[in-house]
Design a protein around this motif. Structure first.
Motif, PDB file in Angstrom:
ATOM      1  N   VAL A 101      34.217  36.729  31.251  1.00 24.94           N
ATOM      2  CA  VAL A 101      33.125  37.374  32.237  1.00 24.94           C
ATOM      3  C   VAL A 101      33.290  36.587  33.732  1.00 24.94           C
ATOM      4  O   VAL A 101      33.243  37.376  34.736  1.00 24.94           O
ATOM      5  N   GLN A 102      33.356  35.117  33.721  1.00 26.48           N
ATOM      6  CA  GLN A 102      33.569  34.489  34.839  1.00 26.48           C
ATOM      7  C   GLN A 102      34.991  34.798  35.694  1.00 26.48           C
ATOM      8  O   GLN A 102      34.979  35.064  36.845  1.00 26.48           O
ATOM      9  N   ILE A 103      35.869  35.181  34.785  1.00 25.20           N
ATOM     10  CA  ILE A 103      37.238  35.738  35.329  1.00 25.20           C
ATOM     11  C   ILE A 103      36.927  36.995  36.023  1.00 25.20           C
ATOM     12  O   ILE A 103      37.443  37.298  37.314  1.00 25.20           O
ATOM     13  N   TRP A 104      36.358  37.866  35.584  1.00 24.45           N
ATOM     14  CA  TRP A 104      35.964  39.287  36.089  1.00 24.45           C
ATOM     15  C   TRP A 104      35.063  39.133  37.333  1.00 24.45           C
ATOM     16  O   TRP A 104      35.481  39.764  38.412  1.00 24.45           O
ATOM     17  N   ARG A 105      34.268  38.201  37.374  1.00 18.19           N
ATOM     18  CA  ARG A 105      33.305  38.052  38.539  1.00 18.19           C
ATOM     19  C   ARG A 105      34.315  37.494  39.773  1.00 18.19           C
ATOM     20  O   ARG A 105      34.346  37.774  40.886  1.00 18.19           O
ATOM     21  N   ALA A 106      35.102  36.578  39.316  1.00 12.44           N
ATOM     22  CA  ALA A 106      36.119  35.759  40.471  1.00 12.44           C
ATOM     23  C   ALA A 106      37.069  37.137  40.959  1.00 12.44           C
ATOM     24  O   ALA A 106      37.207  37.105  42.385  1.00 12.44           O
ATOM     25  N   ARG A 107      37.470  37.760  40.022  1.00 14.81           N
ATOM     26  CA  ARG A 107      38.493  38.761  40.585  1.00 14.81           C
ATOM     27  C   ARG A 107      37.785  39.804  41.641  1.00 14.81           C
ATOM     28  O   ARG A 107      38.337  40.260  42.431  1.00 14.81           O
ATOM     29  N   GLN A 108      36.478  40.141  41.063  1.00 13.96           N
ATOM     30  CA  GLN A 108      35.696  40.841  42.047  1.00 13.96           C
ATOM     31  C   GLN A 108      35.021  40.316  43.248  1.00 13.96           C
ATOM     32  O   GLN A 108      34.196  41.046  44.057  1.00 13.96           O
ATOM     33  N   GLN A 109      35.032  39.135  43.300  1.00 13.05           N
ATOM     34  CA  GLN A 109      34.411  38.162  44.181  1.00 13.05           C
ATOM     35  C   GLN A 109      32.785  38.474  44.174  1.00 13.05           C
ATOM     36  O   GLN A 109      32.335  38.589  45.154  1.00 13.05           O
ATOM     37  N   LEU A 110      32.348  38.212  43.210  1.00 15.54           N
ATOM     38  CA  LEU A 110      30.979  38.429  42.815  1.00 15.54           C
ATOM     39  C   LEU A 110      30.423  37.206  42.405  1.00 15.54           C
ATOM     40  O   LEU A 110      30.730  36.207  41.755  1.00 15.54           O
ATOM     41  N   THR A 111      29.210  37.083  43.135  1.00 12.38           N
ATOM     42  CA  THR A 111      28.396  35.584  42.548  1.00 12.38           C
ATOM     43  C   THR A 111      27.053  36.254  41.774  1.00 12.38           C
ATOM     44  O   THR A 111      26.772  35.093  41.241  1.00 12.38           O
ATOM     45  N   THR A 190      45.105  33.741  44.696  1.00  5.65           N
ATOM     46  CA  THR A 190      43.604  34.072  44.710  1.00  5.65           C
ATOM     47  C   THR A 190      43.659  35.156  43.550  1.00  5.65           C
ATOM     48  O   THR A 190      44.451  35.680  43.238  1.00  5.65           O
ATOM     49  N   PRO A 191      42.500  35.100  42.727  1.00  3.51           N
ATOM     50  CA  PRO A 191      42.319  36.299  41.566  1.00  3.51           C
ATOM     51  C   PRO A 191      42.137  37.282  42.100  1.00  3.51           C
ATOM     52  O   PRO A 191      42.001  38.480  41.050  1.00  3.51           O
ATOM     53  N   VAL A 192      41.620  37.720  43.498  1.00  7.90           N
ATOM     54  CA  VAL A 192      41.454  39.011  43.767  1.00  7.90           C
ATOM     55  C   VAL A 192      42.376  39.905  43.644  1.00  7.90           C
ATOM     56  O   VAL A 192      43.550  39.856  43.619  1.00  7.90           O
ATOM     57  N   SER A 193      42.020  41.155  43.032  1.00  5.86           N
ATOM     58  CA  SER A 193      43.076  42.418  42.740  1.00  5.86           C
ATOM     59  C   SER A 193      43.769  42.671  43.892  1.00  5.86           C
ATOM     60  O   SER A 193      42.997  43.033  45.036  1.00  5.86           O
ATOM     61  N   HIS A 194      45.014  42.604  43.835  1.00  7.33           N
ATOM     62  CA  HIS A 194      46.017  43.161  44.856  1.00  7.33           C
ATOM     63  C   HIS A 194      46.938  44.330  44.561  1.00  7.33           C
ATOM     64  O   HIS A 194      48.016  44.649  45.131  1.00  7.33           O
ATOM     65  N   LEU A 195      46.871  44.716  43.289  1.00  5.11           N
ATOM     66  CA  LEU A 195      47.540  45.847  42.664  1.00  5.11           C
ATOM     67  C   LEU A 195      47.555  47.051  43.682  1.00  5.11           C
ATOM     68  O   LEU A 195      48.773  47.540  43.687  1.00  5.11           O
ATOM     69  N   ALA A 196      46.558  47.356  44.193  1.00  8.90           N
ATOM     70  CA  ALA A 196      46.486  48.448  45.062  1.00  8.90           C
ATOM     71  C   ALA A 196      46.861  48.201  46.475  1.00  8.90           C
ATOM     72  O   ALA A 196      47.077  49.083  47.282  1.00  8.90           O
TER      73      ALA A 196
END
Length: 423
Positions: A101-111, A190-196
């Motif tokens: 869950v923490q990985i998901w939040r980091a990827r989506q830049q959610l706090t 960064t873990p933020v998604s750059h696939l797109a």
């Protein structure tokens, strides 16, 4: 309901897992070859602890292949019994789900918490490939939890915690060392998604080596320190050949869901060293090309690598596949680009019937033979291969489409070619 309230859903899922752990299922499942391997078996761990308590070197025989770190932990700080085992294995899965869950939040830049947090946790805690090995008390549960913790620390940029956690995971399973490259790249980006929105890695090769070098050295230091601690705990270096050496030499050909055991059962002895080298090198090939191809998204490269290792590692179990399946929840942007999700799901369903059936016919009822079970593991390999290929394909297509939308000429050309190929 799971998607609405994480504070209720997560404790409920963990409580349900704990209740199952106190049933008689662990005693029934712990001898199942699909759920544990010679390197992760709970009965073998118990036998090693018994020998250690009675002054016998557990590594003097050919059965105990667990890390001395587990030996020292369970013989001193946390003695194993029915109650502590249920709590420890459930807590390990809960920690792994929380890390996911923490990985998901980091990827989506959610706090803050989101409705999807509960779905991410459920994707791990309700995954039968994760649940059953945990109920069988396979130590692969600890390996999955440590890897997800290492990824979580990398997403947060905590290099020391990442490398130390990965070093511990490597001591439990040598193949975990193959995750070092994508984890280091994740620390550097960064873990933020750059696939797109794919883009080249921002550093030149010389800069990458210069920045990654200290991380490699630090990881090596942690490995050496842990190796020294393991040697002191076990009273010698015999553990190296019995644990890490088993991954490279495959001394125990106990059946599992992998592709190695039957091949080397039928192998002539004078060909064995050559094919061991080939199989090992094949496994080590993947981290570099995956990291290069998904250099804009190292987290996705690591995800694809989990699928590759779950398919081709020497001693896999369902827990390895479970990690790959559960991590798919982190990448919803790829779902629309998958080519064979339905056939892949059907083949996995087919395997869920074939594997226990042929296992019982061979080793239970005695009406089959090794070919029965190996045939089912080949189908399992096809199922995993379809999943990995689909994940890689979806990641590549998402990048091509994203590049085309940004107006990149090469990306637009590739996207046009892909659409023509689809037609």
């Amino acid at each position: 309901m799971l998607s609405m309230n994480f504070d209720i859903a997560f404790p409920s899922l963990v409580a349900g897992r704990l209740a199952l752990a106190y049933l008689n299922l662990p005693d029934t499942l712990q001898h199942d070859h699909q759920l544990s391997t010679p390197l992760t078996s709970y009965p073998r761990l118990q036998e090693g602890l018994y020998l250690f308590h009675n002054g016998v070197d557990p590594y003097s025989g050919g059965l105990f292949r667990h890390s001395p770190l587990l030996l020292s932990l369970f013989s001193t700080v946390l003695p194993l019994n029915r109650h502590t085992a249920a709590l420890l294995w459930t807590a390990s899965d809960a920690l792994a789900a929380w890390a996911l869950v923490q990985i998901w939040r980091a990827r989506q830049q959610l706090t803050a918490k989101t409705p999807r947090d509960s779905l991410i946790a459920a994707a791990y805690l309700l995954n039968p490939y994760i649940l059953l090995p945990t109920l069988a008390r396979s130590t692969a549960t600890f390996e999955n939890a440590l890897l997800l913790l290492a990824v979580m620390f990398a997403c947060r940029g905590k290099a020391a915690a990442t490398l130390l956690t990965l070093a511990v995971a490597t001591h439990l399973s040598l193949t975990s060392a193959l995750y070092l490259l994508p984890l280091v790249l994740l620390l550097l980006t960064t873990p933020v998604s750059h696939l797109a929105s794919p883009r080249p890695y921002p550093y030149a090769l010389q800069d990458i080596v210069k920045r990654a070098g200290p991380f490699m050295v630090e990881y090596t230091v942690y490995m050496l320190v842990l190796a020294g601690a393991a040697t002191l705990a076990s009273g010698g270096w015999g553990w190296v050949g019995k644990t890490w050496g088993a991954v490279l030499t495959l001394p125990d050909l106990t059946p599992n869901v992998g592709l190695w055991w039957y091949f080397f059962t039928e192998m002539f002895d004078h060909f064995r060293p050559f094919f061991l080298m080939v199989f090992s090198i094949h496994l080590a090939i993947y981290p570099l090309p995956l990291s290069i191809k998904f250099q804009h998204d190292p987290l996705y490269a690591l995800y694809a690598l989990t699928g590759v290792l779950a398919t081709f590692k020497p001693y896999p179990s369902l827990a390895d596949a479970g990690l790959f399946v559960s991590m798919a929840a982190l990448f919803p942007e790829t779902y629309a680009h998958m080519r064979t999700p339905f056939p892949t799901a059907l083949v996995h369903l087919h395997c869920s019937l074939l594997l226990p059936l042929f296992h019982h016919l061979w080793l239970g009822a005695g009406t089959g033979n090794a070919n029965f079970y190996y045939a089912s593991t080949l189908v399992w390999g096809v199922a995993m291969g379809l999943g990995v290929a689909d994940a890689v394909w979806a990641g590549l297509v998402a990048g091509i489409k994203g590049a085309a939308k940004k107006g990149d000429a090469a990306g637009a050309c590739a996207w046009d070619g892909w659409e023509v190929a689809q037609e």
